[in-house]
Design an enzyme around this catalytic site. Structure first.
Site, PDB file in Angstrom:
ATOM      1  N   ARG A 151       1.033  -1.089  -0.214  1.00  0.00           N
ATOM      2  CA  ARG A 151      -0.092  -0.102   0.230  1.00  0.00           C
ATOM      3  C   ARG A 151       0.918   1.088  -0.394  1.00  0.00           C
ATOM      4  O   ARG A 151       0.741   2.424  -0.959  1.00  0.00           O
ATOM      5  CB  ARG A 151      -0.790   0.142   0.789  1.00  0.00           C
ATOM      6  CG  ARG A 151      -2.049   0.938   1.619  1.00  0.00           C
ATOM      7  CD  ARG A 151      -3.103   0.848   2.546  1.00  0.00           C
ATOM      8  NE  ARG A 151      -3.099  -0.674   2.569  1.00  0.00           N
ATOM      9  CZ  ARG A 151      -3.690  -1.669   2.444  1.00  0.00           C
ATOM     10  NH1 ARG A 151      -4.536  -1.186   2.232  1.00  0.00           N
ATOM     11  NH2 ARG A 151      -3.539  -2.451   3.104  1.00  0.00           N
ATOM     12  N   THR A 152       1.690   1.748   1.058  1.00  0.00           N
ATOM     13  CA  THR A 152       2.755   2.274   0.751  1.00  0.00           C
ATOM     14  C   THR A 152       3.610   2.620  -0.560  1.00  0.00           C
ATOM     15  O   THR A 152       3.252   3.657  -1.020  1.00  0.00           O
ATOM     16  CB  THR A 152       3.172   2.534   2.629  1.00  0.00           C
ATOM     17  OG1 THR A 152       3.104   2.225   3.537  1.00  0.00           O
ATOM     18  CG2 THR A 152       4.561   3.393   2.428  1.00  0.00           C
TER      19      THR A 152
ATOM     20  N   LYS B 173      24.428  -9.672  -0.558  1.00  0.00           N
ATOM     21  CA  LYS B 173      26.141 -10.396  -1.158  1.00  0.00           C
ATOM     22  C   LYS B 173      26.496  -9.620   0.944  1.00  0.00           C
ATOM     23  O   LYS B 173      27.900  -9.130   0.356  1.00  0.00           O
ATOM     24  CB  LYS B 173      26.158  -8.907  -2.138  1.00  0.00           C
ATOM     25  CG  LYS B 173      25.253  -9.932  -3.400  1.00  0.00           C
ATOM     26  CD  LYS B 173      25.986  -8.945  -4.846  1.00  0.00           C
ATOM     27  CE  LYS B 173      25.246  -9.670  -5.822  1.00  0.00           C
ATOM     28  NZ  LYS B 173      25.191  -8.480  -6.803  1.00  0.00           N
TER      29      LYS B 173
ATOM     30  N   ARG C 273      11.870   2.356   3.272  1.00  0.00           N
ATOM     31  CA  ARG C 273      11.105   1.337   4.115  1.00  0.00           C
ATOM     32  C   ARG C 273      12.018   0.302   4.860  1.00  0.00           C
ATOM     33  O   ARG C 273      12.843  -0.494   3.902  1.00  0.00           O
ATOM     34  CB  ARG C 273       9.696   0.518   3.455  1.00  0.00           C
ATOM     35  CG  ARG C 273       9.037  -0.156   4.404  1.00  0.00           C
ATOM     36  CD  ARG C 273       8.115   0.129   4.888  1.00  0.00           C
ATOM     37  NE  ARG C 273       7.378  -0.498   5.338  1.00  0.00           N
ATOM     38  CZ  ARG C 273       5.710  -0.670   5.517  1.00  0.00           C
ATOM     39  NH1 ARG C 273       5.304   0.609   5.763  1.00  0.00           N
ATOM     40  NH2 ARG C 273       4.840  -1.128   6.630  1.00  0.00           N
TER      41      ARG C 273
ATOM     42  N   HIS D 174       6.162   6.155  11.122  1.00  0.00           N
ATOM     43  CA  HIS D 174       5.657   6.538  10.010  1.00  0.00           C
ATOM     44  C   HIS D 174       5.139   7.793   9.294  1.00  0.00           C
ATOM     45  O   HIS D 174       3.616   7.678   9.595  1.00  0.00           O
ATOM     46  CB  HIS D 174       4.363   4.776  10.038  1.00  0.00           C
ATOM     47  CG  HIS D 174       4.196   3.826   8.504  1.00  0.00           C
ATOM     48  ND1 HIS D 174       4.269   4.879   7.294  1.00  0.00           N
ATOM     49  CD2 HIS D 174       3.223   3.641   8.123  1.00  0.00           C
ATOM     50  CE1 HIS D 174       4.460   4.426   5.899  1.00  0.00           C
ATOM     51  NE2 HIS D 174       3.135   3.661   6.518  1.00  0.00           N
TER      52      HIS D 174
END
Lengths: 308, 156
Positions: free
Chosen positions: A57-58, A86, A107, A135
């Site tokens: 959604r974000t 890696k 995020r 957030h």
């Protein structure tokens, strides 16, 4: 007021005047967000979406926001296929992506990762959610929804559900305290708002009430902000089963509500809001999800200095 | 009696004497100053020495004048400590420690999910606050967690 090159990491970095400025900008951009007007504000700009954990959604709303303004989006792709596997650290990833993009949306599962990223980035960083702490774009869109669908001045709001772990409500409490909102916290005893947050609000002379019953308060509030009780937070599955349906918004409950009551929810919901509520004028959670687009458009445009 | 007490810890010619350390905190004071076994100057200390205001610890560091910034970290553990700078056996400067407003790389964040506890190339960073109700508290500048009790346990 200029936001050019400003990072968006925590709501605590923003004054009420600055928040109002973001909300005003989002309102101006709303016709573009709805596709009713065209904009090339971000023409030639590249926005990198670095999502180290899934949040469809974000991520999609940032992508829509960038594209609606004519910008290009650079996606990290799956973490499994990236240099992270890696062994590259986040600091190096941020240094490199800073050379490719004009802005980074991050995020990441670790708390404080966005703050650290901003130290290494040479372009603005917008926090798309870091760990369980911040957030900020969710809080901006929550405030915007309240302003558009109800009112921020003289607001009486109830927050209900998982108030212990829900980062959206913690951040929202802080932001609403800047507007002097009256707050009611509704939760089972196991999931009460952390006492330090309640204490801080009372120190700021904010009126705060705690209860475990929606019935008791439904007739006396302007906004009900529901949150999901998250199964993964409970070590004991029986306890989750016991509390999961303890707070539920139903058609019956709403008979006692003010006709202007608006119900918000950061989504996804499980069963805390009955589907019959969706068709009532109280339900504003899908519109709330849409408001993430103009808010993220505003933050992108302000941070890149194309709106001042 | 005074003569006997002086024998416990030798006077130093040049260096720093940290006095009135909260009893039992001397070893933590050395840790907070980053003084380890690799330190080559002479260090002497007493713990739980009787003083006019109750028991205290004292640390004497020969041949080194520590910076104000270094010394003020001591206030996190021992807010009543005093600092004496010694030159040629004379106290040339005497100060109380002052609580710093910020510390970096001194304390580990108690939040295991904090980025500062990962392998990223950063040091922990805290703002330092003091209130009458809660005493000294450290606020992580990355994850905003607060450490308000037993700070010594989280020294790096």
């Amino acid at each position: 007021m200029s936001f050019k090159n400003r990072n968006v990491i925590s709501m605590k970095d923003f004054s009420r005047e600055e928040i109002d400025y973001v909300l005003d900008t989002a309102e101006k951009l709303e016709p573009v967000a709805r596709g009713e007007e065209r904009s090339r504000l971000l023409d030639g700009k590249i926005i990198s979406l670095l999502f180290f954990e899934p949040s469809t959604r974000t991520r999609l709303s940032f992508e829509v926001a960038a594209r609606r303004l004519g910008g290009q989006v650079l996606n990290l792709g799956s973490v499994e296929a990236s240099s992270v596997m890696k062994g590259e650290n986040l600091a190096d990833t941020i240094r490199v992506i800073s050379k490719y993009a004009d802005l980074i949306v991050l995020r990441h599962p670790l708390d404080g990762s966005a703050r650290m990223a901003a130290e290494f980035a040479t372009v603005p960083v917008i926090n798309g959610g870091d760990g369980s702490v911040h957030h900020p774009t969710q809080t901006f869109l929550d405030l915007y929804t309240i302003r558009r669908e109800s009112h921020l001045e003289g607001l009486k709001i109830a927050m209900a559900g998982d108030l212990k772990y829900g980062r959206t409500v913690h951040s929202l409490c802080h932001a609403l305290s800047l507007y002097g909102a009256e707050m009611v916290f509704v939760s089972p005893p196991e999931l009460r708002m952390p006492p330090e947050i309640v204490r801080d609000l009372r120190k700021q002379k904010i009126r705060v009430k705690e209860t475990d019953s929606l019935e008791d308060i439904i007739g006396d509030i302007d906004v009900l902000y529901m949150t999901r009780v998250q199964r993964e937070r409970f070590p004991d599955p029986d306890e989750y089963e016991r509390v999961k349906n303890s707070l539920r918004v139903t058609g019956d409950l709403l008979k006692a509500a003010d006709p202007d009551l608006k119900i918000l929810h950061p989504l996804p919901r499980v069963n805390e809001i009955s589907p019959e509520v969706d068709e009532t004028p109280h339900a504003r959670y899908f519109e709330q999800a849409f408001y993430g687009v103009p808010i993220r458009m505003a933050l992108l445009a302000l941070a890149m200095g194309v709106i001042e | 009696m005074k003569e006997k007490r002086d024998l416990k810890i030798q006077a130093i010619e040049n260096g720093t004497v940290i006095d009135h350390i909260t009893a039992g905190q001397a070893l933590n004071v050395l840790r907070i100053l980053g003084i380890s076994s690799a330190f080559r100057e002479t260090i002497s200390f007493v713990m739980n020495a009787p003083g006019a205001r109750g028991k205290k610890d004292v640390v004497k560091i020969e041949g080194k004048e520590l910076s104000v910034e270094e010394l003020n970290r001591i206030a996190l553990l021992s807010p009543k400590a005093t600092i004496n700078i010694i030159r040629d056996f004379e106290v040339v400067q005497k100060n109380d420690v002052v609580l710093p407003s910020y510390v970096e790389g001194v304390v580990r964040c108690t939040n295991s999910n904090c980025i500062s506890n990962s392998s990223e190339p950063i040091k922990s960073k805290f703002s330092v606050l003091q209130s009458d109700e809660e005493g000294v508290s450290l606020h992580c500048l990355y994850c905003e967690h607060v450490i308000s009790e037993e700070i010594a346990e989280y020294l790096l």
